[in-house]
Write an enzyme that holds these catalytic residues in place. Structure first.
Site, PDB file in Angstrom:
ATOM      1  N   ASP A  26      -1.570  -5.954 -14.575  1.00 44.26           N
ATOM      2  CA  ASP A  26      -2.370  -6.885 -13.941  1.00 44.26           C
ATOM      3  C   ASP A  26      -3.248  -6.317 -12.854  1.00 44.26           C
ATOM      4  O   ASP A  26      -2.887  -5.307 -12.388  1.00 44.26           O
ATOM      5  CB  ASP A  26      -1.459  -7.978 -13.310  1.00 44.26           C
ATOM      6  CG  ASP A  26      -2.240  -9.099 -13.127  1.00 44.26           C
ATOM      7  OD1 ASP A  26      -3.113  -9.495 -13.570  1.00 44.26           O
ATOM      8  OD2 ASP A  26      -1.655 -10.222 -12.191  1.00 44.26           O
ATOM      9  N   GLY A  27      -4.442  -6.930 -12.633  1.00 44.75           N
ATOM     10  CA  GLY A  27      -5.348  -6.828 -11.609  1.00 44.75           C
ATOM     11  C   GLY A  27      -6.793  -5.984 -12.183  1.00 44.75           C
ATOM     12  O   GLY A  27      -7.428  -5.499 -11.029  1.00 44.75           O
ATOM     13  N   ASN A  28      -7.117  -6.046 -13.377  1.00 49.94           N
ATOM     14  CA  ASN A  28      -8.305  -5.476 -13.720  1.00 49.94           C
ATOM     15  C   ASN A  28      -9.428  -6.141 -13.031  1.00 49.94           C
ATOM     16  O   ASN A  28     -10.475  -5.383 -12.587  1.00 49.94           O
ATOM     17  CB  ASN A  28      -8.479  -5.394 -15.360  1.00 49.94           C
ATOM     18  CG  ASN A  28      -7.314  -4.801 -16.236  1.00 49.94           C
ATOM     19  OD1 ASN A  28      -6.819  -3.710 -15.257  1.00 49.94           O
ATOM     20  ND2 ASN A  28      -7.398  -4.799 -17.241  1.00 49.94           N
ATOM     21  N   ARG A  61     -15.794  -8.043 -14.592  1.00 46.58           N
ATOM     22  CA  ARG A  61     -14.362  -8.036 -15.003  1.00 46.58           C
ATOM     23  C   ARG A  61     -14.443  -7.200 -16.445  1.00 46.58           C
ATOM     24  O   ARG A  61     -13.551  -6.547 -16.410  1.00 46.58           O
ATOM     25  CB  ARG A  61     -14.170  -9.373 -15.247  1.00 46.58           C
ATOM     26  CG  ARG A  61     -14.220 -10.389 -13.968  1.00 46.58           C
ATOM     27  CD  ARG A  61     -13.419 -11.573 -14.469  1.00 46.58           C
ATOM     28  NE  ARG A  61     -12.064 -11.712 -14.956  1.00 46.58           N
ATOM     29  CZ  ARG A  61     -10.917 -11.485 -14.231  1.00 46.58           C
ATOM     30  NH1 ARG A  61     -10.946 -11.662 -12.904  1.00 46.58           N
ATOM     31  NH2 ARG A  61      -9.831 -11.634 -15.125  1.00 46.58           N
ATOM     32  N   GLU A  70      -1.547 -17.858 -22.595  1.00 42.93           N
ATOM     33  CA  GLU A  70      -2.381 -18.519 -21.569  1.00 42.93           C
ATOM     34  C   GLU A  70      -3.702 -17.723 -21.343  1.00 42.93           C
ATOM     35  O   GLU A  70      -4.749 -18.480 -20.869  1.00 42.93           O
ATOM     36  CB  GLU A  70      -1.429 -18.647 -20.194  1.00 42.93           C
ATOM     37  CG  GLU A  70      -0.390 -19.553 -20.112  1.00 42.93           C
ATOM     38  CD  GLU A  70       0.789 -19.009 -20.741  1.00 42.93           C
ATOM     39  OE1 GLU A  70       1.039 -17.784 -20.908  1.00 42.93           O
ATOM     40  OE2 GLU A  70       1.733 -19.762 -20.900  1.00 42.93           O
ATOM     41  N   ASN A  71      -3.722 -16.551 -21.802  1.00 41.00           N
ATOM     42  CA  ASN A  71      -5.129 -15.997 -21.578  1.00 41.00           C
ATOM     43  C   ASN A  71      -6.136 -16.382 -22.470  1.00 41.00           C
ATOM     44  O   ASN A  71      -7.353 -16.191 -22.308  1.00 41.00           O
ATOM     45  CB  ASN A  71      -4.912 -14.301 -21.681  1.00 41.00           C
ATOM     46  CG  ASN A  71      -4.186 -13.556 -20.629  1.00 41.00           C
ATOM     47  OD1 ASN A  71      -3.429 -12.621 -20.748  1.00 41.00           O
ATOM     48  ND2 ASN A  71      -4.157 -14.268 -19.405  1.00 41.00           N
ATOM     49  N   ARG A 121      -9.327 -18.162 -20.988  1.00 43.15           N
ATOM     50  CA  ARG A 121     -10.382 -17.342 -19.909  1.00 43.15           C
ATOM     51  C   ARG A 121     -11.594 -17.652 -20.543  1.00 43.15           C
ATOM     52  O   ARG A 121     -11.758 -18.366 -21.887  1.00 43.15           O
ATOM     53  CB  ARG A 121     -10.096 -16.089 -20.068  1.00 43.15           C
ATOM     54  CG  ARG A 121      -8.803 -15.723 -19.044  1.00 43.15           C
ATOM     55  CD  ARG A 121      -8.570 -14.310 -18.763  1.00 43.15           C
ATOM     56  NE  ARG A 121      -7.391 -14.072 -17.815  1.00 43.15           N
ATOM     57  CZ  ARG A 121      -7.267 -13.065 -17.324  1.00 43.15           C
ATOM     58  NH1 ARG A 121      -7.689 -12.057 -17.379  1.00 43.15           N
ATOM     59  NH2 ARG A 121      -6.130 -13.031 -16.536  1.00 43.15           N
ATOM     60  N   ARG A 139       5.317  -4.841 -12.570  1.00 40.70           N
ATOM     61  CA  ARG A 139       4.053  -5.611 -12.454  1.00 40.70           C
ATOM     62  C   ARG A 139       3.142  -4.883 -11.422  1.00 40.70           C
ATOM     63  O   ARG A 139       3.500  -4.564 -10.246  1.00 40.70           O
ATOM     64  CB  ARG A 139       4.547  -7.057 -12.038  1.00 40.70           C
ATOM     65  CG  ARG A 139       3.102  -7.979 -12.057  1.00 40.70           C
ATOM     66  CD  ARG A 139       3.416  -9.283 -11.957  1.00 40.70           C
ATOM     67  NE  ARG A 139       2.072 -10.125 -12.239  1.00 40.70           N
ATOM     68  CZ  ARG A 139       1.852 -10.888 -12.762  1.00 40.70           C
ATOM     69  NH1 ARG A 139       2.838 -11.983 -13.269  1.00 40.70           N
ATOM     70  NH2 ARG A 139       0.502 -11.562 -12.980  1.00 40.70           N
ATOM     71  N   ARG A 173       5.538 -12.717  -9.831  1.00 41.00           N
ATOM     72  CA  ARG A 173       5.977 -13.685 -10.789  1.00 41.00           C
ATOM     73  C   ARG A 173       6.039 -12.990 -12.444  1.00 41.00           C
ATOM     74  O   ARG A 173       5.335 -11.850 -12.725  1.00 41.00           O
ATOM     75  CB  ARG A 173       5.048 -14.880 -10.982  1.00 41.00           C
ATOM     76  CG  ARG A 173       3.667 -14.658 -11.084  1.00 41.00           C
ATOM     77  CD  ARG A 173       2.695 -15.747 -11.111  1.00 41.00           C
ATOM     78  NE  ARG A 173       1.119 -15.482 -11.094  1.00 41.00           N
ATOM     79  CZ  ARG A 173       0.548 -15.502  -9.988  1.00 41.00           C
ATOM     80  NH1 ARG A 173       0.916 -15.944  -8.986  1.00 41.00           N
ATOM     81  NH2 ARG A 173      -0.796 -15.247 -10.207  1.00 41.00           N
ATOM     82  N   GLU A 200      15.488  -4.747 -13.983  1.00 40.79           N
ATOM     83  CA  GLU A 200      15.186  -4.273 -12.604  1.00 40.79           C
ATOM     84  C   GLU A 200      13.748  -4.620 -12.538  1.00 40.79           C
ATOM     85  O   GLU A 200      12.964  -4.310 -13.322  1.00 40.79           O
ATOM     86  CB  GLU A 200      15.577  -3.014 -12.344  1.00 40.79           C
ATOM     87  CG  GLU A 200      17.094  -2.566 -12.095  1.00 40.79           C
ATOM     88  CD  GLU A 200      17.587  -3.281 -11.200  1.00 40.79           C
ATOM     89  OE1 GLU A 200      17.157  -3.616 -10.090  1.00 40.79           O
ATOM     90  OE2 GLU A 200      18.966  -3.785 -11.472  1.00 40.79           O
TER      91      GLU A 200
END
Ligand code: IPE
Ligand code: IPE
Ligand code: MG
Length: 241
Positions: A20-22, A33, A67-68, A71, A188, A194, A207
């Site tokens: 995540d975070g691109n 993006r 869910e993506n 977009r 993550r 989350r 973990e």
């Protein structure tokens, strides 16, 4: 910490990553993006390589969630094209590193060309005996569980299964992930605390490692840091000590 010293660590057999975070990485640089996703795909290449090199047996990467699909259309189509290009350009490298490619998710939702390239890369690497790289594509943990419930009920209806026989093993065997062990470590990036619908059933005793590092910046060193952190964890599985 170097790759050399990692050899002596307790290594997770299965690492799963929410990449995540691109978007935020690109925004920080005043870029689009799309450029963030392109940079993210370089990080993916590097992490796959180092994971295989260190002896991780399974690496599952969350590349696109159910869910993506919500977009903007242009972003979705860029992501699909990047995936296709990644597979086209990197299959040689997977072969060279003895990495077997697999995929989980609603693969039929993928555009035709992306799906064809995916199946080609899966087939070309099917004989590889090193690390298994699992791409989660159009993946949703709840969807996966719903599909498992449906397939179990079909078996019951056909008289092949007694409802009294349904246990955790039966459920696990009906998930996309039936061929792989549960993840030992879930990473993550970008700081979000989350699961975003990733491996809900499978992560019951995984973990969790969250880092603020954005995915395009998550490289060899960051991956080794995560493994290092994992090696200090004390997994109790509900027992005392
Ligand atoms: C992860 O980066 C890539 C995918 C979800 C496909 P994001 O695109 O979610 O980046 P942020 O979260 O907006 O920074
Ligand atoms: C999770 O990231 C999905 C992938 C990394 C493929 P998202 O960016 O979609 O998750 P949310 O929306 O922040 O929960
Ligand atoms: Mg995100």
């Amino acid at each position: 910490m170097s790759a050399g010293s990692v050899a002596s660590l307790r290594l997770p057999a299965h690492v799963a990553i929410i990449m995540d975070g691109n978007g935020r990485w690109a925004k920080e640089r005043g870029q689009t993006r799309v450029e963030g996703h392109r940079a993210g795909s370089e990080a993916t290449r590097e992490v796959v390589e180092v994971a295989a090199e260190l002896g991780v047996k399974y690496l599952t990467l969350y590349a696109f969630s159910v869910e993506n699909w919500n977009r903007p259309k242009a972003e979705v189509s860029t992501l699909m094209k990047l995936l296709e290009r990644f597979l086209k350009e990197r299959t040689e490298e997977l072969l060279k590193n003895n990495i077997r490619l697999q995929a989980i998710g609603r693969l039929n939702d993928l555009p035709e060309k992306t799906r064809q390239q995916l199946h080609l890369s899966i087939e070309q690497t099917s004989h590889c005996t090193g690390m298994t790289l699992v791409l989660a594509l159009s993946y949703g943990g709840r969807t996966e569980i719903v599909e498992a419930v449906r397939s179990i009920l079909r078996e019951v209806k056909l008289g092949h299964l007694d409802p009294a026989q349904i246990n955790e093993e039966v459920v696990s065997q009906n998930l996309y992930t039936r061929y792989y062990p549960d993840p030992d470590l879930l990473i993550r990036t970008s700081g979000e605390m989350r699961l975003s619908n990733f491996l809900l059933w499978q992560s019951s005793y995984t973990e969790i490692y969250v880092t603020k590092t954005l995915w395009p910046d998550f490289r060899r060193k960051s991956f080794i840091e995560a493994l290092d952190d994992y090696s200090t964890r004390h997994r109790r599985f509900g027992r005392v000590s």
